[in-house]
Structures are given as structure tokens and as C-alpha cells.
Design an enzyme around this catalytic site. Sequence first.
Site, PDB file in Angstrom:
ATOM      1  N   GLY A 632       0.816  -1.209   0.000  1.00 34.51           N
ATOM      2  CA  GLY A 632       0.000   0.000   0.000  1.00 34.51           C
ATOM      3  C   GLY A 632       0.845   1.252   0.000  1.00 34.51           C
ATOM      4  CB  SER A 636       4.535  10.131   4.533  1.00 36.43           C
ATOM      5  OG  SER A 636       4.113   8.942   5.168  1.00 36.43           O
ATOM      6  CE  LYS A 657       3.605   4.981   7.087  1.00 37.05           C
ATOM      7  NZ  LYS A 657       2.762   5.950   7.799  1.00 37.05           N
ATOM      8  CG  ASP A 760      -4.442  10.736   9.817  1.00 32.86           C
ATOM      9  OD1 ASP A 760      -5.612  11.085   9.551  1.00 32.86           O
ATOM     10  OD2 ASP A 760      -3.708  10.197   8.987  1.00 32.86           O
TER      11      ASP A 760
END
Length: 931
Positions: A632, A636, A657, A760
Amino acid sequence: MANKWYVSFFLLFMIPFSLLPKSYAQSTNQSNDEHQILLELKKHWGSSPALGRWNSTSAAHCNWQGITCTNGAVTGISLPNQTFVKPIPPSICLLKNLTRLDLSYNNFSTSFPTVLYNCSNLKYLDLSNNAFAGQLPSDLNHLSALFKHLNLSSNSFTGKIPPSIGWFPRLKSLLLDSNQFDGSYPAQNISNLVDLEVLTLAHNPFMPAPVPVEFGRLTRLTFLWLSNMNITDEIPESLSSLIDLNLLDFSSNNIQGKIPTWIWQHKKLQYLYLYDNRFTGEIEPNVTALNMVEIDVSSNELTGTIPDGFGKLTNLTLLFLYFNKLNGSIPPSIGLLPKLTDIRLFNNMLSGSLPPELEFPKSLWSVVTNQLSTVMIQNNSFSGTFPKQLPWNFTRLDISNNRFSGPIPTLAGKMKIFIAANNFLSGEIPWDLTGISQVTEFDLSRNQISGSLPMTIGVLARLNALNLSGNQISGNIPAVFGFMTVLTILDLSLNKLSGDIPKDFNNLKLNFLNLSMNQLTGEIPISLQNEAYEQSFLFNPGLCVSTNNLLHNLPICRARTNVNNDVSRRLIALFSSVGSIMLLGSAVLGIMLLRKKKHKQDHLSWKLTPFHILHFTANDILSGLCEQNWIGSGRSGKVYRVYAGDRASGGRMVAVKKIWNTPNLDDKLEKDFLAEVQILGEIRHTNIVKLLCCMSSSGAKLLVYEYMENGSLHQWLHQRERIGAPAPLDWPKRLQIAIDSARGLCYMHHDCSPPIVHRDVKSANILLDPNFRAKMADFGLARILLRAGDSESFSAIAGTFGYMAPEYGHRLKVNEKIDVYSFGVVLLELITGRVANDGGEYYCLAQWAWRQYKEYGLSVDLLDEGIRDLTHVEDVLAVFTLAVICTGGQPSARPSMKDVLRVLLQFDRTSNGGILQDDISDETALSCIID
């Protein structure tokens, strides 16, 4: 103290003068010893606001900050808020005259400091608001001299409270609240502390049990705080012997039965908090507790009428009776209470349809009550009209969802919030608005208001939210709106407005705009022609947009064109195409050279910063960053699923990430980034995804997290077919996910020092393990609040549309309440199955839910088809109400995450649902420590 001084004085002048030099030397030696001991403490704990002023060259240590001396000897140390991390050293007990020790609000994280057993004269000990963990020692009574004060509140102590806690017979205050104590509380032992004046056991996950009848022996108690500790059954009659009580707090438990009569007739009780329980029956009509200052019995199941006796409580300042089943009217005498400032009666069955003398009391609006400032009576059945002008002192008035009629009153004085939605008010908006120039929220939606918008509305310079939707307002929108620069929410939909939208709207920074269903015409101001306002102009056939806009659901305005302009545009397009081809060729050549150079780089150029014990290397991570492992992308960067290490050495699946390259990141921002990652890496909680390590190089940064096999809550709610889910989540699973997520946020807000705001919160950032236990993830937007209780300003808007609180984005000043709003949206997703922003008529899920709640109340139709099982429907609808409250427009009216968690736990029907520590690992006992 005076007697000691007298004896010292007498001895000084009666002893032979020949002994004076020896006595003086002993005193000097003791002073020197204590001076050295204190300097060693400074050396051990390091620099801090107070210790920085301790100077080795100064002999007057009795004048040092935090030090108290008696007759030249150190008797007290008070060093709160010093950021101490290192354990309390044994040397502190070398101060033989030490009687008082206050080390509260620091960052100690050891087990209980048994080194203090050697402080033989210690009478007062305060270790509250630290991160002490583990069980209290069974031999706690070794603090034998302790007879005044023991405060261990707001730590992370676990297990059972040892029976030795009852072996301090002269103790006057015992504070054990806000820990993780489980098991049963040692009622018999605590009841031996017959001199106790203060007892707090609140906010601990004890085993469900009734209030101990033995507590009736503590007849000297003035302060009893037992909220949120799984109390069941009824309040025992034995507590009526506590005749000196000043405060009684049983809130947020599962107490049943009627509120005992003795409470309403107590002679000294001032503060009564019984909210969020299951009390039933009527309130005692003969209320004679004349010293009452605050009464909060909200969120129960009380019936009957409001006693007229409340009108005799002349010291009463706060009366909260909301979320009950009370009926009848408000006694007129309440409106005459001289000190009453805040009355909240919303969500009952109160009315004013009785004979005139019993109607909604005109005394409530009169100037006689010169202290009353907050009145919240929404969601009842009150009727009648207003006086021409409301009292001067009113600051907040919410009468929405009632049956009031007649013209809008003149608002004056200190009014900041006026909400009168969904009534039968009529007439025009008053022309004279100068009296409410301080108002921040003004809501007259869904009434029968007519006429035009007055030009004087521009005097409301502090107005943040204006809702006039669902009326019959006509005429043009005044251009003065464009100068209301703090306005963030504007809803004028469902009216009869006409003409252009003023060009001055370009000056506004609106989080929410709805001008739908009017008769507006002309081109929409340029600043509003973007995706954020795509649903703001529906059903205005005369509105149009320019060609280069993002509002695809509106027609393009007619523009003047000619041949020359057309040719020019074609030439520009041609030259742009040629230039693009040349640039593309250069770019391809550059990329090839960069790739060739990159292949020569060694993996050793990466710096790895671990936050846990790792069984993999940097090479293991880097070799897994390939397209087949990509799962995914976010705002950022990309996310990969990588198996790191080998199985023999404890390898594991991780989520990586990769942050987009940031070539312009200067040294300061680099340090800020690493400091924040360090903070997040130190978080230890079972409901927060672990950040295992951080890797950085000159070109990129990698954050390595634990991998969550079941993906995100968003996928299970909204993308079931894509992930191949066999069946929708049932209600027990959804509730458990909500509780787990609330625990994670509660930890961040209330247990980290300073607190952390996620910024968030959304279903895509709630990840699920194989057993569907939830963890909060993606702290890329998280920030640390600099000082507890303060808001922090940020330089850029972040978050996800549909989850963002209305105040977030313009003010750029946030606190934990923006997370509460977002979590409320997640609850609505869990309950309704709808997405946070479905692009429908109501702009976002929170607004849709609020309108459904106002117009149709609670019904099964609100629920996702997968959870309409009648077994749970009552609980689900109650949680829906909680979600609506969480997504309220005013931050101060939203509950804290601790309050939200308490409510959710009430609906957990599993055997361990009320135990906050049921699934928390040993790591959770560690607090969020920030150097």
C-alpha cells in the site's frame, strides 16, 4: 514547633559554656553531612529546574529550592515536576530528620522504592503522577512512622493492594487512585484506618464488587472518591455514618437501586457525583442537604420529577440531571437560586405544556438569577416563548430539539454559544446584534425563520460556526460574510437565498461550507472551486465554475473566446509538448546515471536505531523492499510487508514504511524528526502498534513496525469483498475493537507525560491482529503537547477529510479533543457501516448521524445490516449516542478519551470486559517516558 524551639533555647543557655564548642562542632558536622548528601542527590538525578540552583559553594542548603529545615536540620524535600528518571537512591534516608518527601510528577519507572523503609521518621510521602510499576510490596508497613499522608495515585501499580495498607492506624489520607490495581480491594484492612479523612481508590480495574459496608467505620472521612472501579449493587446504608463528608464521588460504576435518602439530607455534603451509573427510581423529594454546591447525577435511569427542594439549595452552583428519564417541568424556585451558574437537563422527557404557572419558568430567564451562565435543556419537550431579551450573564444556551415558538429573543451580554435548532421559532433575525459581539457559535437551523440576512451580522467578529439551514431565509448573502475571518463553519442550506456568492468569500478559510438547496446564481468564488467544497453547492441550478476547477458536478460558466486566443492556446500547447519531450529525455538519462551510482552504494550507509530487541539486520529489511512485497501507499510513502531474519533466530513478518525522499530537510528538521520517532519508539502499550526500529540514510527513511495480519478496520468495514472476508464483523467484535482503540488513545492522552495527540485517527489507522484485537497505528502526524493542558500550534493542516474536527484546520491549535472527534467518527463507521465521507447529501458521516439523531431519534434503521441482531441493538444505539456526543462541534462539550472508554466498557458483556488490564502485557506497565 514552638515547644521544640523553647527547649532548644533553654538548653543552649543552661549547659556549661565549656561544652559549647563540642556541641557547636556536632551541629556543624551534621550540617556539612546533609550538605554533602544533597549534593550527591543532585549528582545522581542530574540537572533539573530546582537542582540547577543547588550550588556546592553555598553552605546555606536550607535556603535551596525544595528544601525545608527545622533547627538547621533537613526535615522536608519537595521536588515535584523535575523530570527525574533515575531511581530514588538509598542515600536519601541518610537525612535522619526527614519527615516529608514529595517527588510527585516525575518520571520514575521502577517498582515501589523500598529504600524508603530506612527513612525512619517519614510521616508524609507523595510519589503520585510517576510511572512506578509492579505490585506494592506486602511489607509496606515497614514505613512505620507514616501517619499523615500516603499518595501513590496516577502510577502503573498492578496486582492487589496488600493487606499491610491497613497497618497505618494514624494515617489521615490514602490516595491510590488511577493505577492498574485489580483483584478485590482489602476492605477490612482499609476500614481499620479509622483516622482517615481522605480516601481515593478511583480509576482502578478492581474485580466487580459492592461498596464495602466496612467503610462505614471511617467516620472521619471528608473526601471519598470511588469512581470507575467496577462497583456493583446498591450504596449500603452503613455509609450514612459518614457525617463529615464534604465530597462523595461514586461516578462511572454499575451501582443500582435508588439514591439513598441520607445523601439528600446530609448536613455537610457539598459535592455529589453519582453520574454514569444505573440508579433508578425518583429523587428524594425532601432535599435538605443545604450545603450542596455541585450535583451531578446525569447518565442514570432516574424517573419522576425534579424535586422542588432543589430550589432551597442556596449554595448550589451546578446542577446536572441530563440523560435520565425525568418528566414534568423545572420548578420555578430553581430559576431563583442566587449562585447557580450551570444547569444541564438535556435528554430527558421534561416539558412545559402544563398550566401557565407550571410552564417553563420565566424566573429562569429573569435577571434575578444574576449568576446563571450555562443552560442546556436540549432534547426535551419544552414549549412556550422567550422574553424579549435574555439575561446579561448567559454565556451558553442550548434549547435545541424542543417546541419553543415565537420570535428570536434579543441576545445580549456575554453570550458565546446559542443553539436553538429544531424548534418552531419564527420571524426575522434581529437587526441589532451588537449585544452578542462575542458569540462564537450560533445555530438557528430547522426553524421557521424568514426575512433576509441582516448586514449587521458582520459585527459578530468572533463567530466560528453559523448554522441557519432549513429555514425560509431569502434575499442575497451579505458581502460582509467575507470579512468574518475566524468563521470556519457556515451552513445556509435549505433556504431561499438568491443572487451571487460574494467574491469576498475568497478571504475565508472554511472547514465546512454548505450553500446547497437555494436559488444562488453566478460564478462560485475561485478559492471555493476545489474538492473540499464539492458538496457545498448542490441544487443551485444557476451556479457555475471556471474551466480549470475541480468541481465536476457543476456547469462551466460561459466565457468570451476568439480565434486569436484559440491559436495562441494551440501554439502554447505545441511548444509545451516539445519541451516536455526534451525534458523527459534528460530525465531518463539522469535516472539511468543515478541508478548506476546507487548500485555502488553499500547497505552500511544506513543507520539503524532500535527501540526493541531485534532478530534481524538492516540488510534483511533492505532486501525485502521490492515490488512483490508492496502492500500500500500513504501520503508520506510506500508500505511493504517483509519477512525479516530467519526462522531459527526468531525472524518475523514486519511492516516497513518508506518515507519519501526529503532532499531539503535541514539539520534542525532532521533532529526534530528523529526526536519524535524516538518518543514514539518508547511507547509501550498493547493497543498501540510497536515501532521496532528506524532506519535512515541520506536519501530515505524507513520505519519498521510489527505486522498486523488482519489488516485495517477500514478494510473489514468497507472493502470486505476485496480482502475476501467471509462475513461481516459481529457486534461483540466491533465493540472490542472500539474498546481496544479507545485504550490506546486513552494511554496517549492520559498516561503519557506530556500527552500525545495522534491527529489522524481513522479506521484505516486501526489495525487488527489474528484475534481481531485492535492497535492504533500511523503516528506520522502525531505531536507531543509541550505542556499538559496547553494547546500547540502547528504550521500545516494534516489529517483526513471526514475525520477532522471542525475547529482543526483554521486555528491550527489542537488538543486531545480532535482525537475524540475522529474516534467518534470511527464509532459511527462501526455502527452504521458507512464511510466517513461518502460524498452524500450531508457532506460527512458525522453530520449525517447528527441530523438522523435530531430528526428521527434512535432506530434500527441506523445500524449496519450485519449488526441488527436484536440481542445487542439497545447497546449499539447507546454507543451511537456516544458517537454523536464525541463528534459535537464544540471541543469543550466532547468527553475525554478516559470518559469514552468508561462508557464503552459498560457495554462489554464478556467476563473480563471491565478489567482494563485483561490483555495488557508486562510492557504496558512502562509509562511513556520522555527525556
